[in-house]
Design a protein around this motif. Structure first.
Motif, mmCIF file in Angstrom:
data_model
loop_
_atom_site.group_PDB
_atom_site.id
_atom_site.type_symbol
_atom_site.label_atom_id
_atom_site.label_comp_id
_atom_site.label_asym_id
_atom_site.label_seq_id
_atom_site.Cartn_x
_atom_site.Cartn_y
_atom_site.Cartn_z
ATOM 1 N N TYR A 109 35.335 10.418 23.532
ATOM 2 C CA TYR A 109 35.584 9.146 24.213
ATOM 3 C C TYR A 109 35.377 7.972 23.256
ATOM 4 O O TYR A 109 36.159 7.012 23.225
ATOM 5 C CB TYR A 109 34.646 8.985 25.417
ATOM 6 C CG TYR A 109 34.779 10.023 26.510
ATOM 7 C CD1 TYR A 109 35.987 10.681 26.750
ATOM 8 C CD2 TYR A 109 33.683 10.351 27.309
ATOM 9 C CE1 TYR A 109 36.091 11.634 27.748
ATOM 10 C CE2 TYR A 109 33.782 11.300 28.320
ATOM 11 C CZ TYR A 109 34.980 11.943 28.532
ATOM 12 O OH TYR A 109 35.082 12.882 29.523
ATOM 13 N N LEU A 110 34.304 8.030 22.459
ATOM 14 C CA LEU A 110 34.015 6.958 21.504
ATOM 15 C C LEU A 110 35.108 6.866 20.440
ATOM 16 O O LEU A 110 35.512 5.767 20.036
ATOM 17 C CB LEU A 110 32.653 7.195 20.845
ATOM 18 C CG LEU A 110 31.427 7.001 21.743
ATOM 19 C CD1 LEU A 110 30.153 7.430 21.007
ATOM 20 C CD2 LEU A 110 31.304 5.545 22.184
ATOM 21 N N LEU A 156 44.789 7.913 24.666
ATOM 22 C CA LEU A 156 44.208 7.185 25.800
ATOM 23 C C LEU A 156 44.651 7.802 27.123
ATOM 24 O O LEU A 156 43.854 7.951 28.053
ATOM 25 C CB LEU A 156 44.647 5.716 25.733
ATOM 26 C CG LEU A 156 44.071 4.789 26.810
ATOM 27 C CD1 LEU A 156 42.551 4.745 26.725
ATOM 28 C CD2 LEU A 156 44.653 3.382 26.660
ATOM 29 N N LEU A 157 45.935 8.187 27.190
ATOM 30 C CA LEU A 157 46.452 8.822 28.409
ATOM 31 C C LEU A 157 45.763 10.165 28.658
ATOM 32 O O LEU A 157 45.366 10.477 29.780
ATOM 33 C CB LEU A 157 47.966 9.015 28.289
ATOM 34 C CG LEU A 157 48.671 9.671 29.490
ATOM 35 C CD1 LEU A 157 48.514 8.813 30.741
ATOM 36 C CD2 LEU A 157 50.149 9.906 29.185
ATOM 37 N N ALA A 174 42.258 9.542 29.942
ATOM 38 C CA ALA A 174 42.260 9.088 31.335
ATOM 39 C C ALA A 174 42.513 10.244 32.293
ATOM 40 O O ALA A 174 41.844 10.374 33.327
ATOM 41 C CB ALA A 174 43.308 7.999 31.522
ATOM 42 N N LEU A 175 43.479 11.107 31.947
ATOM 43 C CA LEU A 175 43.796 12.248 32.811
ATOM 44 C C LEU A 175 42.606 13.206 32.913
ATOM 45 O O LEU A 175 42.310 13.732 33.987
ATOM 46 C CB LEU A 175 45.028 12.986 32.281
ATOM 47 C CG LEU A 175 46.370 12.276 32.474
ATOM 48 C CD1 LEU A 175 47.478 13.034 31.756
ATOM 49 C CD2 LEU A 175 46.712 12.160 33.961
ATOM 50 N N GLN A 176 41.928 13.426 31.787
ATOM 51 C CA GLN A 176 40.774 14.334 31.797
ATOM 52 C C GLN A 176 39.660 13.787 32.684
ATOM 53 O O GLN A 176 39.073 14.524 33.484
ATOM 54 C CB GLN A 176 40.263 14.544 30.365
ATOM 55 C CG GLN A 176 39.097 15.526 30.262
ATOM 56 C CD GLN A 176 37.748 14.906 30.569
ATOM 57 O OE1 GLN A 176 37.461 13.786 30.136
ATOM 58 N NE2 GLN A 176 36.925 15.617 31.337
ATOM 59 N N VAL A 177 39.370 12.493 32.574
ATOM 60 C CA VAL A 177 38.298 11.888 33.359
ATOM 61 C C VAL A 177 38.637 11.914 34.845
ATOM 62 O O VAL A 177 37.781 12.220 35.689
ATOM 63 C CB VAL A 177 38.035 10.440 32.885
ATOM 64 C CG1 VAL A 177 37.091 9.727 33.847
ATOM 65 C CG2 VAL A 177 37.446 10.449 31.477
ATOM 66 N N VAL A 178 39.900 11.627 35.184
ATOM 67 C CA VAL A 178 40.317 11.632 36.591
ATOM 68 C C VAL A 178 40.267 13.041 37.166
ATOM 69 O O VAL A 178 39.806 13.269 38.289
ATOM 70 C CB VAL A 178 41.737 11.037 36.740
ATOM 71 C CG1 VAL A 178 42.281 11.287 38.142
ATOM 72 C CG2 VAL A 178 41.712 9.546 36.437
ATOM 73 N N GLN A 179 40.726 14.016 36.359
ATOM 74 C CA GLN A 179 40.811 15.391 36.861
ATOM 75 C C GLN A 179 39.452 16.080 36.945
ATOM 76 O O GLN A 179 39.146 16.762 37.920
ATOM 77 C CB GLN A 179 41.745 16.214 35.956
ATOM 78 C CG GLN A 179 42.205 17.530 36.549
ATOM 79 C CD GLN A 179 41.279 18.694 36.207
ATOM 80 O OE1 GLN A 179 40.530 18.637 35.237
ATOM 81 N NE2 GLN A 179 41.320 19.733 37.020
ATOM 82 N N ALA A 182 44.274 19.537 26.659
ATOM 83 C CA ALA A 182 45.431 18.635 26.490
ATOM 84 C C ALA A 182 45.018 17.299 25.890
ATOM 85 O O ALA A 182 45.841 16.602 25.276
ATOM 86 C CB ALA A 182 46.108 18.417 27.833
ATOM 87 N N TYR A 183 43.762 16.922 26.067
ATOM 88 C CA TYR A 183 43.236 15.683 25.480
ATOM 89 C C TYR A 183 42.725 15.911 24.062
ATOM 90 O O TYR A 183 43.099 15.204 23.119
ATOM 91 C CB TYR A 183 42.134 15.132 26.380
ATOM 92 C CG TYR A 183 41.254 14.068 25.761
ATOM 93 C CD1 TYR A 183 41.791 13.013 25.022
ATOM 94 C CD2 TYR A 183 39.864 14.111 25.938
ATOM 95 C CE1 TYR A 183 40.967 12.035 24.458
ATOM 96 C CE2 TYR A 183 39.046 13.137 25.380
ATOM 97 C CZ TYR A 183 39.596 12.107 24.646
ATOM 98 O OH TYR A 183 38.786 11.146 24.088
ATOM 99 N N LEU A 184 41.895 16.931 23.879
ATOM 100 C CA LEU A 184 41.188 17.101 22.614
ATOM 101 C C LEU A 184 42.065 17.642 21.486
ATOM 102 O O LEU A 184 42.023 17.124 20.357
ATOM 103 C CB LEU A 184 39.986 18.032 22.809
ATOM 104 C CG LEU A 184 38.840 17.485 23.651
ATOM 105 C CD1 LEU A 184 37.820 18.578 23.939
ATOM 106 C CD2 LEU A 184 38.170 16.315 22.943
#
Length: 454
Positions: free
Chosen positions: A53-54, A33-34, A37-42, A7-9
């Motif tokens: 990320y960069l 950005l959202l 953030a969701l990927q890192v939290v999950q 969902a992020y990539l």
């Protein structure tokens, strides 16, 4: 690739590509950005996603600064998202296949110390067993990398590959629950000993061990401290990495490897002593009076299969031996000439044996006194019999490290063959017929009946 990673990539990659062709979306950076953030939290940050990320940070920085994202930055961001997508696909955070037996599984660690045949031995060890784990209980699933990044370093050092390839495995957990209580559903259980291969460690065959435990077996593993493990760390802090032979001379290597297999057998005997102590009436172990030590058997892979064969020859207490892709070079000439006096199951992959090893295997099987049941699993390689095959399967398939067969299916075929063999030879189950029990695998299995006595 996990759902939140995708969902992020994938949207970020798509928006970046469209932007390269002049299609600009005002709030695309916010969605990126959202998603980040969701990927890192999950799932927590992953090194595979560092380029992404960069790229997200660069996009956000440009927008916050009030400047249009330059074309060359868009190109670099697209490359970064593409690289992260490929890495996340090739090296996902894996899960173990679900266990299929009637029992939930527990896992414990312990340490062995003692003298056998004049050798002072110290070994890390572990055990998988049927467990009582009610839903909602406090017990958590055990980590596969038991020594964290040091275990990963051991695999990387032995395989001569970068350590970062194993960093994501720090989060992998077994299907077994750490320190869960022994199941109360049975009065006693059949114990098995499993010997790991060269470069392996005590949890390297978790898939097979926890599956066997789910069917009521208690599987003990000692981490061999003969220099053949990828790495082992003792309680005093001593760390020993894999130690190769000092000489390239075949005769000297034979002496070196045979000395190792002798130490491995001594370590197996020390483990048997520990099992006896646990089983003794009045001991503080929850295994007290629960182990059917008169049915103990041994299983091993590669160098561990050589260990299993040598141990089954030297130790009369073993009732059966299972050798997965056995490496015959370390085995004593006496064992090769006299063969085993207990039933032997040999499970071969398609791409391991070379002429001299196969010739030695057939000679050993010719000299065995009891039935030898031999199976070859098509479209599999040597690594298909251990956990690493399911952890980095896509990457290994690119370099032909595993066979075309799906790795979880290959592992299940090995375990099902062991279960059928044990039912017949240990439990005297007349309905256990290897060919019939394994019909679900169809033509993927080749049976060699030449060494069946009956």
């Amino acid at each position: 690739m996990k759902a939140f990673e995708a969902a992020y990539l994938l949207p970020s990659l798509s928006v970046c590509l469209l932007s390269l062709f002049g299609h600009h979306y005002e709030f695309a950076w916010l969605l990126g950005l959202l998603g980040c953030a969701l990927q890192v939290v999950q799932s927590g940050p992953r090194w595979q996603l560092h380029p992404a990320y960069l790229a997200t940070a660069a996009e956000v920085l440009c927008v916050v600064s009030g400047i249009k994202v330059p074309f060359f930055v868009l190109v670099l961001c697209f490359i970064a998202f593409l690289v992260s997508s490929v890495l996340a696909f090739l090296l996902p955070v894996p899960k173990f296949p679900k266990v299929t037996g009637p029992f939930r599984v527990g896992y414990k660690e312990f340490f062995l110390s003692g003298k056998i045949n004049g050798m002072t031995l110290q070994n890390n060890a572990c055990v998988w067993y049927p467990a009582d784990v009610p839903k909602g209980s406090k017990y958590v699933k055990a980590k596969w990398l038991v020594d964290g990044h040091l275990t990963g370093q051991g695999y990387a050092s032995y395989g001569k590959v970068p350590l970062f390839l194993f960093n994501h495995l720090i989060d992998v957990r077994m299907r077994a629950y750490l320190n869960a209580p022994l199941s109360s559903e049975s009065l006693d259980f059949v114990p098995l000993v499993f010997s790991h291969g060269m470069g392996g460690m005590r949890t390297a065959y978790t898939s097979i061990c926890q599956e066997l435990a789910s069917y009521g077996y208690i599987v003990f593993v000692t981490e061999h401290n003969d220099g053949s493990a990828g790495v082992t760390r003792l309680p005093d802090g001593t760390v020993k990495f894999y130690t190769p032979p000092a000489s390239a001379d075949t005769a000297e290597q034979k002496v070196f490897r045979n000395a190792q297999v002798k130490q491995r057998v001594a370590e197996v005997r020390l483990l048997l002593q520990y099992m006896d102590d646990c089983n003794r009436k009045g001991s503080s172990s929850e295994f007290s009076g629960k182990l059917q030590m008169d049915k103990v058997s041994i299983v091993g892979h590669s160098f561990g299969a050589a260990t299993a064969i040598e141990a089954a020859f030297d130790e009369p207490r073993f009732n059966t031996c299972t050798a997965m892709d056995p490496w015959l070079f370390p085995i004593s000439s006496k064992v090769m000439e006299e063969g085993l006096s207990v039933p032997l199951l040999v499970i071969n992959t398609d791409r391991f044996h070379w002429p001299t090893n196969l010739e030695a295997l057939h000679r050993l099987q010719d000299n065995c006194k009891k039935d030898v049941r031999s199976i070859r699993i098509k479209d599999t390689h040597h690594m298909n019999q251990g956990d690493m095959a399911i952890f980095v399967e896509r990457l290994l398939k690119l370099v032909k490290g595993v066979g075309p067969m799906r790795s979880d299916r290959a592992l299940r075929a090995n375990t099902d063959a062991i279960l059928s063999f044990l039912r017949k030879e240990l439990h005297r189950d007349a309905s256990a017929v290897l060919r019939e029990d394994l019909t679900v695998y169809g033509d993927d299995l080749v049976f060699e009946d030449k060494w069946v006595k009956a």
